[in-house]
Write a protein that holds these residues in place. Structure first.
Motif, mmCIF file in Angstrom:
data_model
loop_
_atom_site.group_PDB
_atom_site.id
_atom_site.type_symbol
_atom_site.label_atom_id
_atom_site.label_comp_id
_atom_site.label_asym_id
_atom_site.label_seq_id
_atom_site.Cartn_x
_atom_site.Cartn_y
_atom_site.Cartn_z
ATOM 1 N N TYR A 426 -9.420 -0.344 -25.803
ATOM 2 C CA TYR A 426 -9.393 -1.412 -26.829
ATOM 3 C C TYR A 426 -10.385 -0.824 -28.642
ATOM 4 O O TYR A 426 -9.728 -0.350 -29.408
ATOM 5 N N TYR A 427 -11.186 -0.763 -27.864
ATOM 6 C CA TYR A 427 -12.345 -0.449 -29.055
ATOM 7 C C TYR A 427 -11.953 0.779 -29.683
ATOM 8 O O TYR A 427 -12.226 0.562 -30.995
ATOM 9 N N GLY A 428 -11.832 1.471 -29.290
ATOM 10 C CA GLY A 428 -11.359 2.836 -29.531
ATOM 11 C C GLY A 428 -9.602 2.832 -30.372
ATOM 12 O O GLY A 428 -9.636 2.998 -31.568
ATOM 13 N N ASP A 429 -8.625 2.123 -29.625
ATOM 14 C CA ASP A 429 -7.865 1.632 -30.482
ATOM 15 C C ASP A 429 -7.842 0.704 -32.133
ATOM 16 O O ASP A 429 -6.675 1.070 -33.010
ATOM 17 N N ILE A 430 -8.179 -0.452 -31.559
ATOM 18 C CA ILE A 430 -8.752 -0.723 -33.143
ATOM 19 C C ILE A 430 -9.526 -0.061 -34.148
ATOM 20 O O ILE A 430 -8.908 -0.237 -35.161
ATOM 21 N N GLU A 431 -10.242 0.875 -33.896
ATOM 22 C CA GLU A 431 -11.297 1.539 -35.194
ATOM 23 C C GLU A 431 -10.026 3.052 -35.386
ATOM 24 O O GLU A 431 -9.801 2.945 -36.537
ATOM 25 N N LYS A 432 -8.861 3.558 -34.562
ATOM 26 C CA LYS A 432 -7.954 4.123 -34.796
ATOM 27 C C LYS A 432 -6.999 3.315 -35.618
ATOM 28 O O LYS A 432 -6.638 4.161 -37.019
#
Length: 456
Positions: A426-432
């Protein structure tokens, strides 16, 4: 008496003027969407308690399947499960799964999607019905009453905000985009117990109606009619034939409105003829370089907005799949509403799109329109305008932040349910998504005009 006759003459003159005025099709007004950024959750009271009762600031929807199989998990089907549903959406924005429902009703439900139907987290198509199983217009979560809805629970969208965000932002650009609301969903098992299903987005399914795609209703007394077709991978009984040049990526076109079971043969032939003539006009213009007829028959602004939205966010299903084309009675060909952003923001399974791409022009209608000087001109002007407002880096980054913060601990529960508690997804996708907005916007600002301007 003279004054009386004078007034009568004025009235008759006005009536004659009205009678000879051209009758233009109804102009849509933009639909304002509700951005659910507030109120945020109270972290002291949200989550599951020791008895398995969930407290959430999000609305809760319970699908009372009672352990029965919901059709469509293996192959697309028209079969549906008829069952009850309930909604918990308190004014306090504190919703407990043990609360008395604020809304109950009956529905017919099946599993929807193309590739998504095979994922573990299912998406659902819903029709609300009455006790006799007949369609019943029902309002959900503050959205206008209708009969057809979609519960989108994207398995590939770790952020869980792509569709929510894009429908809302698209509504600020186009005349109509589906309304939607974030929520959490439960299914009931064979014992009637609640089983948590995670985060979902309740979405209006594209449909011709007063509150959605507002077109002149079909009247079987007349041959000419408003109509909607959808380009997609499926082929069914509602298929509409259309031109398929060898060098253009195109899928089947299926009649969405009027209902194929209610339409007359003459109206069906009229729709077929209209589409073929429209496409031939595009085909001829591309080789003659005379775009006057195309511009007369096409709502260019709708094609411009649709193009910019899907190209900017690299939603490359648009134009071939989940793509709606419609024509109001007496109006021009228009494209939309937008649909299905699961794969936007560089989110295609097993693929990676770099920011330096312009791909929508390879699809059927845009293959021709991107050779049209007027279309290109409007695209460049509109893009420049939107980058100052709803497509600006500041606006988009803020929208991502607000939507993410609003979801709060619900994303943790969704990760626990479907991703084995791997919160980094989740956190990686938001940053992406944030990185995508910055890099894509920078490249588009520098190259959009030169890449779209392929006028011969």
């Amino acid at each position: 008496m003279r004054r009386k006759w004078l007034m009568l003459g004025v009235v008759l003159s006005l009536c004659m003027v009205v009678a000879i005025l051209p009758r233009y099709p109804k102009v849509h007004t933009s639909v304002v969407h509700q951005h659910q950024s507030y109120p945020a959750e109270n972290k002291e009271i949200t989550g599951f308690d020791e008895n398995g009762v969930l407290t959430s600031h999000l609305p809760l929807i319970v699908l009372k399947a009672d352990g029965n199989v919901i059709p469509g998990a293996d192959i697309p089907t028209d079969q549906e499960l008829y069952c009850e549903f309930s909604v918990i959406d308190n004014d306090s924005h504190i919703n407990r799964s043990a609360d008395t429902p604020t809304q109950t009703g009956k529905m017919a439900i099946n599993i929807r999607g193309n590739s998504s139907r095979y994922f573990s987290k299912k998406q659902y198509a819903i029709r609300t019905v009455d006790e006799a199983g007949l369609p019943l217009k029902t309002a959900f979560l503050g959205m206008p009453a209708e009969t057809t809805w979609v519960l989108n629970g994207s398995n590939i969208d770790y952020s869980q905000i792509r569709n929510y965000m894009m429908y809302n932002i698209s509504s600020e650009i186009m005349d109509y985009a589906p309304r939607c609301r974030l929520c959490e969903v439960f299914l009931t098992n064979a014992d009637g117990e609640l089983e948590y299903q995670g985060l979902y987005t309740m979405i209006e399914k594209p449909k011709v109606s007063k509150e959605r795609l507002d077109l002149t209703p079909y009247n079987p007394k007349y041959t000419e009619t408003s109509f909607v077709v959808q380009m997609n991978r499926r082929i069914d009984d509602a298929r509409i034939d259309h031109l398929k040049p060898d060098d253009v990526d195109v899928y089947s076109a299926n009649l969405e409105y009027p209902d194929v079971e209610k339409i007359t043969d003459s109206s069906l032939q009229y729709i077929q003829k209209e589409i073929l003539q429209f496409e031939k006009t595009l085909y001829d213009a591309e080789y003659s370089d005379n775009w006057e007829k195309v511009n007369q028959r096409t709502d260019l602004d709708s094609f411009v907005d649709y193009y910019i939205i899907n190209e900017f966010f690299q939603n490359y299903d648009a134009g071939t799949r989940s793509t709606y084309l419609y024509k109001n009675l007496g109006g021009k060909f228009s494209i939309g509403p937008v649909w299905d952003f699961d794969a936007a923001f560089n989110n295609y399974t097993g693929m990676n799109f770099t920011p330096d791409l312009i791909e929508t022009g390879a699809t059927f209608y845009y293959f021709y329109l991107t050779h049209n000087p007027e279309f290109v001109k409007r695209c460049c002007e509109r893009y420049k305008e939107l980058r100052k407002t709803v497509l600006s880096e500041e606006y988009l980054l803020k929208y991502i932040d607000e939507s993410s913060m609003y979801l709060g601990s619900a994303v943790i529960r969704n990760c626990d349910k479907w991703y084995d508690g791997d919160y980094s997804l989740y956190y990686g996708d938001i940053e992406k998504m944030q990185t995508f907005v910055i890099e894509r916007g920078k490249w588009m600002d520098e190259h959009f005009k030169e890449y779209i301007a392929i006028v011969r």
